[in-house]
Every structure is written in C-alpha cells, then in structure tokens.
Design a protein around this motif. Structure first.
Motif: not given
Length: 403
Positions: A106, A360, A362, A382-386
């Motif tokens: 990621a 990261q 978020f 919310i942790v993500s790859t946006f």
C-alpha cells in the motif's frame, strides 16, 4: 484457482492473494527505479559528491526509492515463501501474511511518486512532507507466526541487506571529510552490524527446524533487522538525519498534546468538515440538512468533538497534514457527510485511541445513517488509500443519498 486449491486453502484458513498479486505486478517498476537510483548513487560517488553537502533533491530521490524497494521486497518475499512451502495453495496465504503484504504494498506507490517528484524538481524536499527516517508499516501479529512467513522475512532481509551494504560502501567512498563525520559513519556501520547480527541469528534458529514456541523469538529478530535496514538506507541517502537518529525503538506514537477545551453546548456544526472545501458544502442545501440531522442524532457530541480536537491538534503540531496528489493538489473531502478532510500522517500519532503511522492516509467518518434502523451512531477513524470519486453520500438517516 482449482476447486482442490480452494478447498486446501479453506482447510488451512488461508485467504486469497489475488489483490495482493495485482499490487505486486503494479509495483514491479520499483526495480527499474532502483537501478536508476543506484546509477545515480554511483555517479555521485564518481564525481565525489558528498551527500552531506550535495543536492538535497537527489538525496530525497535515493531515500524514497530505497523505501519503495524495501516495501516491495518484503511483500514479494513473503508471498513467494508461502507459495513455495505449499504449492497446493498457491494464490492463498495466511491472514497474517495477507495483512503484512497488503500494508507494505500500500505504501510503494507513494514513495515512488515522491522519488520521481524529487528527480523532476530540484526544489522538492520530501523531508518537509514526511518525518524521516520513516518507519515500516505496523507488523501484523500471529501466534505462532507461520514458518513460511518467517522464511519470507529472512529472504527479504537477505535481499535488502545486499543492497544496503553496497549503498553503504558507495557512500563511504564519497566522504572526503571523513574525520569531520567520523562519529556518524561509525553509527552507520554499527547499525549495519546490528541488523546483520539479528538476521544471522534468526537464520541460525530457523535452520534448526524450530518448534512453534521458538517462532516469536525468530520473528522479533527478523523484524528488528528489517526495521534497521529500512532506516539505514534512509540515513545513507540523507546523512543529515544521522545526528538526530535514536534507533528503531525511539519513535513511539503519542497522542497530540494541548487539546482545546471541548464545549458541546456551543460549537460550529461545520467543524468536522474539510476546511479547504467547507464553503462549498455550506452552499449545498442537502449538505446543510445532513449536517443538522447528524448532530441531532449524535448521542454524545462531546466525544465527537474531542476526536476532532485531537485531529486539529495533530494538524497544528505537524504530526498530520492534508493529503495531496502527485501535483500537490489537495485530495478534497471524503464523500460521506460530514465531508471530512483526507489527512496524511507525517509522524506516528494516536488519535481516538488508534495508532497511526507515517505515510498512512485517514479521515474521520461520523454518521447517524443507521440510527433510525436501530444501528449504532458511527465515529470512526478510517485508514485507507483514498482515490478521487464523484460520488456523494449525504448519509442522512432518512436514507436519501446523492449520486
């Protein structure tokens, strides 16, 4: 995948690696980037360029490419070791392996993007964006750690060690004023020795076909070796960091200090909304209604405001910043009401009790959408790859959504 493969994987409790393989293929260009930066490293060495005093963008390019390579290598070796251990379940991996590989893959794109930005813009300074040296993603936990996972970590440490030792040798050749930097050079050699010792000891334990109770001891040594090699490559690329480096255990995530006093009786209802886009949302009648209903349903506004205060404090202290794309443009708001900002973590921080690591992304999701149906009021980091989207979700409790 054949039925037999799926059945064998299900029996072992393994999960599909299909998405991980897609990310592996997408990240394969890392090795081309690595070749280019190693050529750059050799060129700088041949020209006698001392990176203590040399072009900072070149140092950033070396550092970011190193990080991308290490992350890609860890992910690939973990996958390959698991496949080699049981060919019946190729394409499936244990949950711990899936989590670790996913966390590594990621971050690859972000580091390559920064490396290319540094290569193309002599004024781009990655150290202004991310606290360096950056840490590896959080280590996934399993008890006991599967033996193939340990073999994958060992294989990764071997590959990374080889490149680290070459980079260190090339770097030492460029230091004409070695006496002035003797202490820092000795620190680099010390780190290389510590990482090599941890990896060698782990390899010796693995050669004994260890019992499950030994797996944790092996895992800890391999984690330490990889953590140190990750930092070592960054310090070699950007030696100005050495003086302030305190080791892989020094940087712990801490909650933001000096939180503002939360007053749940008198607050701006738009305080959760991305300040970069707030005026746009305030001009949207449906957004205004959605914000009002969200607060009407919130059973504990003080808790919601407290989490936002933690984010604001982390932003003010520089632990997080607004996420931007490769051209430096802000990502924009999260698509769900209250349309919060997308943030990038610059250094480890704890927000809402959750540990966040550098690199990261978020956002803060708050929603009353499920409350009328008996569901909970949602407050979640919310942790993500946006990625960009044209979708809008007003998250109104009546169930009316935008397109």
């Amino acid at each position: 995948m054949s039925l037999i493969t799926r059945m064998a994987a299900a029996f072992k409790g393994e999960v599909s690696a299909e998405e991980l393989e897609a990310y592996r293929r997408a990240g394969g260009f890392v090795y081309t980037e690595l070749q280019q930066t190693e050529a750059l490293r050799s060129k700088l060495a041949a020209e006698g360029v001392n990176l203590w005093h040399g072009p900072q963008a070149a140092a950033g390019q070396l550092l970011c490419t190193w990080n991308a390579f290490v992350l890609q290598a860890i992910g690939e070796h973990l996958l390959d070791a698991d496949y080699a251990a049981d060919p019946r379940t190729v394409g499936y991996v244990p949950q711990v392996t899936s989590l670790q590989v996913g966390a590594c893959f990621a971050q690859v794109e972000g580091w390559v993007s920064r490396a290319r930005q540094a290569a193309g813009n002599s004024r781009y300074l990655v150290e202004k964006e991310i606290l360096l040296p950056a840490d590896l993603p959080e280590w996934a936990e399993a008890s006991p750690c599967p033996l193939p996972h340990l073999h994958g970590m060992l294989a990764a440490s071997r590959a990374i060690r080889q490149h680290a030792e070459v980079a260190l040798g090339a770097f030492e050749q460029t230091v004409a004023d070695a006496d002035q930097h003797r202490a820092d050079l000795e620190r680099l050699r010390q780190l290389a020795a510590e990482a090599a010792t941890a990896a060698d000891y782990a390899e010796g334990l693995l050669d004994t076909d260890p019992a499950p109770r030994m797996h944790e001891a092996i895992e800890q040594r391999l984690q330490r070796a990889l953590d140190i090699y990750y930092h070592l490559g960054q310090l070699i690329a950007m030696p100005q960091l050495i003086a302030g480096y305190r080791g892989p255990d020094a940087r712990q995530a801490v909650p933001p200090a000096n939180l503002a006093v939360v007053d749940a009786r008198n607050f701006d209802p738009w305080c959760l909304t991305d300040p970069q886009r707030r005026s746009n949302w305030q001009a949207d009648p449906r957004a205004r209604q959605a914000i009002k209903e969200m607060w009407d349903y919130d059973p504990d506004p003080a808790e919601t405001l407290r989490i936002q205060a933690e984010i604001d404090a982390a932003l003010q202290q520089g632990a997080v910043t607004f996420a931007t794309d490769s051209s430096g443009e802000p990502y924009g708001s999260f698509y769900c009401c209250p349309f919060a900002a997308i943030y990038l973590v610059r250094r480890p921080v704890v927000i809402a009790g959750r540990r966040l690591r550098a690199m990261q992304q978020f956002t803060f999701e708050v929603s009353a959408e499920d409350v009328p149906k008996g569901g909970p009021f949602k407050r979640e980091i919310i942790v993500s790859t946006f990625t960009p989207t044209d979708k809008i979700d007003y998250c109104d409790p009546d169930g009316l959504h935008g397109d």
